[in-house]
Structures are given as structure tokens and as C-alpha cells.
Design a protein around this motif. Structure first.
Motif, PDB file in Angstrom:
ATOM      1  N   LEU A  14       0.811  -1.228   0.000  1.00 15.92           N
ATOM      2  CA  LEU A  14       0.000   0.000   0.000  1.00 15.92           C
ATOM      3  C   LEU A  14       0.838   1.269   0.000  1.00 15.92           C
ATOM      4  N   ASP A  15       2.167   1.115   0.044  1.00 17.91           N
ATOM      5  CA  ASP A  15       3.070   2.263   0.016  1.00 17.91           C
ATOM      6  C   ASP A  15       2.712   3.275   1.100  1.00 17.91           C
ATOM      7  N   VAL A  16       2.604   2.773   2.332  1.00 21.48           N
ATOM      8  CA  VAL A  16       2.323   3.629   3.489  1.00 21.48           C
ATOM      9  C   VAL A  16       3.499   3.554   4.454  1.00 21.48           C
ATOM     10  N   LEU A  31      -5.777   3.532   5.375  1.00 21.20           N
ATOM     11  CA  LEU A  31      -4.534   3.324   4.623  1.00 21.20           C
ATOM     12  C   LEU A  31      -4.685   3.637   3.136  1.00 21.20           C
ATOM     13  N   GLY A  32      -5.864   4.071   2.717  1.00 19.30           N
ATOM     14  CA  GLY A  32      -6.067   4.575   1.362  1.00 19.30           C
ATOM     15  C   GLY A  32      -6.079   3.519   0.263  1.00 19.30           C
ATOM     16  N   ALA A  33      -6.353   2.276   0.607  1.00 16.85           N
ATOM     17  CA  ALA A  33      -6.362   1.218  -0.406  1.00 16.85           C
ATOM     18  C   ALA A  33      -7.587   1.338  -1.305  1.00 16.85           C
ATOM     19  N   ASP A  34      -7.402   1.027  -2.585  1.00 14.65           N
ATOM     20  CA  ASP A  34      -8.540   0.911  -3.494  1.00 14.65           C
ATOM     21  C   ASP A  34      -8.709  -0.576  -3.835  1.00 14.65           C
ATOM     22  N   SER A  35      -9.626  -0.898  -4.724  1.00 11.02           N
ATOM     23  CA  SER A  35      -9.917  -2.311  -4.994  1.00 11.02           C
ATOM     24  C   SER A  35      -8.717  -3.050  -5.570  1.00 11.02           C
ATOM     25  N   LEU A  36      -7.945  -2.410  -6.418  1.00 14.83           N
ATOM     26  CA  LEU A  36      -6.746  -3.054  -6.967  1.00 14.83           C
ATOM     27  C   LEU A  36      -5.702  -3.276  -5.875  1.00 14.83           C
ATOM     28  N   GLU A  40      -4.119  -6.937  -4.657  1.00 13.95           N
ATOM     29  CA  GLU A  40      -2.679  -7.211  -4.572  1.00 13.95           C
ATOM     30  C   GLU A  40      -2.265  -7.531  -3.140  1.00 13.95           C
ATOM     31  N   LEU A  41      -2.880  -6.858  -2.170  1.00  7.26           N
ATOM     32  CA  LEU A  41      -2.589  -7.121  -0.769  1.00  7.26           C
ATOM     33  C   LEU A  41      -3.006  -8.538  -0.381  1.00  7.26           C
ATOM     34  N   VAL A  42      -4.212  -8.929  -0.796  1.00  6.02           N
ATOM     35  CA  VAL A  42      -4.695 -10.283  -0.508  1.00  6.02           C
ATOM     36  C   VAL A  42      -3.769 -11.320  -1.136  1.00  6.02           C
ATOM     37  N   MET A  43      -3.352 -11.090  -2.363  1.00  4.74           N
ATOM     38  CA  MET A  43      -2.439 -12.027  -3.033  1.00  4.74           C
ATOM     39  C   MET A  43      -1.127 -12.155  -2.253  1.00  4.74           C
ATOM     40  N   GLU A  56     -15.789 -14.667  -0.663  1.00  4.79           N
ATOM     41  CA  GLU A  56     -16.965 -14.374   0.162  1.00  4.79           C
ATOM     42  C   GLU A  56     -16.589 -13.884   1.558  1.00  4.79           C
ATOM     43  N   ASP A  57     -15.337 -14.106   1.961  1.00  2.35           N
ATOM     44  CA  ASP A  57     -14.877 -13.640   3.269  1.00  2.35           C
ATOM     45  C   ASP A  57     -14.249 -12.249   3.225  1.00  2.35           C
ATOM     46  N   LEU A  58     -13.931 -11.763   2.038  1.00  2.00           N
ATOM     47  CA  LEU A  58     -13.248 -10.464   1.916  1.00  2.00           C
ATOM     48  C   LEU A  58     -13.977  -9.304   2.592  1.00  2.00           C
TER      49      LEU A  58
END
Length: 74
Positions: A14-16, A31-36, A40-43, A56-58
Motif C-alpha cells: 500500500l506504500d504507506v 490506509l487509502g487502499a482501493d480495490s486493486l 494485490e494485498l490479498v495475493m 466471500e470472506d473479503l
């Protein structure tokens, strides 16, 4: 996975700043995350932990603590 490893992943993805990443920090609101970013964070979390975060858990993984709990319990 421990908090320090999770923090490292979040900072990288997230470059924070490290001090912004707390257990209560919300990925989107704080932390300003968007869907993309979230994808990438989940991956990255899945790759590091070996735990798959199901689509479904996201919606329930909102904070850093939520992510740690999910990995610990799955």
C-alpha cells in the motif's frame, strides 16, 4: 503470521509508512487502499501465509487485525 510480517506486507503493497499500520487501521479508510490495492494485498498475504482468503470472506477483512485473525483461523 505475526503483526510485524503483516505490517511489512501492508507497507510494501500500500506504500504507506510503518507507523500508519496499526492493528486497528482499516485498509480502505485509514490506509487509502482501493480495490486493486486490496487484490494485490490479498495475493501477497496468501502467498506469504499459505492461507487462501475466500472471496466471500473479503468483506469481513477490514482491518489489519481482521487479516491477522483470518490467517490464524484458516
Amino acid at each position: 503470521m505475526d503483526f510485524e510480517k503483516m505490517k511489512e506486507i501492508v507497507v510494501e503493497q500500500l506504500d504507506v509508512e510503518e507507523n500508519e499500520v496499526t492493528l486497528e487501521a482499516k485498509f480502505i479508510d485509514d490506509l487509502g487502499a482501493d480495490s486493486l490495492d486490496l487484490f494485490e494485498l490479498v495475493m501477497a498475504i496468501e502467498e506469504e501465509s499459505g492461507v487462501e482468503i475466500k472471496n466471500e470472506d473479503l468483506p469481513s477483512v477490514i482491518t489489519v487485525q481482521d487479516a491477522l485473525n483470518y490467517v490464524a483461523n484458516n
